[in-house]
Scaffold this motif. Structure first.
Motif, short mmCIF file in Angstrom:
data_model
loop_
_atom_site.label_atom_id
_atom_site.label_comp_id
_atom_site.label_asym_id
_atom_site.label_seq_id
_atom_site.Cartn_x
_atom_site.Cartn_y
_atom_site.Cartn_z
N ALA A 26 0.83 -1.21 0.00
CA ALA A 26 0.00 0.00 0.00
C ALA A 26 0.86 1.26 0.00
O ALA A 26 2.05 1.23 0.32
N SER A 27 0.24 2.38 -0.35
CA SER A 27 0.88 3.68 -0.23
C SER A 27 0.28 4.40 0.96
O SER A 27 -0.80 4.03 1.45
N LEU A 28 0.97 5.44 1.43
CA LEU A 28 0.56 6.15 2.64
C LEU A 28 0.18 7.59 2.35
O LEU A 28 0.83 8.26 1.55
N ASP A 29 -0.86 8.06 3.03
CA ASP A 29 -1.24 9.47 3.03
C ASP A 29 -1.12 9.97 4.45
O ASP A 29 -1.97 9.67 5.30
N LEU A 30 -0.04 10.71 4.74
CA LEU A 30 0.17 11.26 6.07
C LEU A 30 -0.66 12.53 6.21
O LEU A 30 -0.54 13.45 5.38
N VAL A 31 -1.50 12.57 7.24
CA VAL A 31 -2.43 13.69 7.41
C VAL A 31 -2.20 14.36 8.76
O VAL A 31 -2.26 13.70 9.81
N ILE A 32 -1.91 15.65 8.74
CA ILE A 32 -1.88 16.47 9.95
C ILE A 32 -3.15 17.31 9.93
O ILE A 32 -3.44 18.00 8.95
#
Length: 293
Positions: free
Chosen positions: A29-35
């Motif tokens: 999978a790929s990652l979406d880092l969310v702040i």
């Protein structure tokens, strides 16, 4: 296949990032880092929002996000996002919906004993509202190698089949060993109850073998103790293992609700936990643009 990571520039945020890397490497999978930038700040009453303040805040959030992205191994695709929402949980849920993500990963807590869970407010909100599985990283989680085993807690209540299907799909995708677990709380030894639990787990193992089609090893175990917590304490866990468990029967369809048993398991669990929404539909059947599993 995309996973949303709830990131903060704290130990809790790094725990979530490391766990997300571990699962992403295992599942491809790929990652979406969310702040999440809160819509309301405790400082706005004293310091009304100004362009200079907003610019400085945006720059600081971007710097934190860049630092997090730098920690992601080169073999994992990752993107960074800053979202504004009235709460961390709402921002992460909205991001997961937009990206058709199949998992939200967060750090469970920053207090408590090492490698144990203390569920914070954001994680607690997700565990009672998210429509995709939520992964909780224990305090101090630092592993980024692929998973070595997946354990799935299976029960006899309605919805257990959905959890089993999710676990089988996850294990079979990359040939990760799957262990099916039945937890039994007994105040006193009871051969009949243990025998019944063993028959149930044997049945679930056969079902899992059918679902995985020989693409991974499948085993079953009955863990018993005076309490659910005692039963969990008696189990051996690999460092590279996760536990998958279902939502309470009180949950609405396709929504999470952390049940009593899962809460008890969480108190003693030394490895990450993934909670699956009730009646969750596996990726191939979901009407989205990506593979969310």
């Amino acid at each position: 296949m995309r996973y949303v990571v709830g990131y903060t520039a704290t130990e809790r945020g790094r725990d979530a990032l490391f766990l997300a890397c571990t699962i992403a490497r295992t599942q491809g999978a790929s990652l979406d880092l969310v702040i999440v930038d809160p819509e309301e700040s405790p400082f706005t009453a004293v310091y009304p929002p100004e362009r200079t303040y907003s610019t400085l805040l945006a720059r600081q959030l971007r710097d934190w996000l860049d630092e997090a992205l730098a920690l992601v191994p080169a073999d994992i695709e990752a993107r960074g996002h800053i979202r504004t929402a009235d709460s961390d949980a709402r921002g992460l849920i909205e991001a997961a919906e937009e990206f058709a993500a199949g998992l939200i990963v967060v750090g469970a807590g920053s207090n408590g004993l090492f490698k144990r869970f203390t569920v914070g407010s954001a994680a607690n909100a997700l565990l009672h509202a998210a429509s995709v599985p939520v992964a909780l990283a224990p305090r101090g989680y630092s592993r980024m190698d692929p998973l070595t085993r997946i354990t799935c807690a299976v029960g006899e209540r309605r919805g257990a089949e959905d959890v089993l299907e999710v676990a089988c799909a996850s294990a079979a995708r990359r040939g990760v060993p799957l262990r099916l677990l039945s937890l039994l709380a007994l105040d006193a030894p009871g051969d009949a109850a243990v025998e019944e639990a063993q028959l149930h787990i044997d049945d679930r193992v056969q079902r899992a073998l059918s679902l995985t089609g020989g693409r991974c090893e499948v085993a079953g175990v009955v863990a018993q103790g005076r309490t659910i917590e005692n039963a969990v304490d008696e189990l051996d866990f690999d460092d590279g293992e996760i536990l998958i468990i279902g939502s309470s029967r009180l949950a609405r369809t396709n929504q999470l609700f952390l049940g009593a048993t899962a809460s008890k398991v969480l108190r003693s669990l030394p490895v990450p936990m993934v909670v699956v929404p009730r009646n969750y539909t596996p990726a191939p059947q979901r009407q989205t643009s990506g593979d969310p599993q």
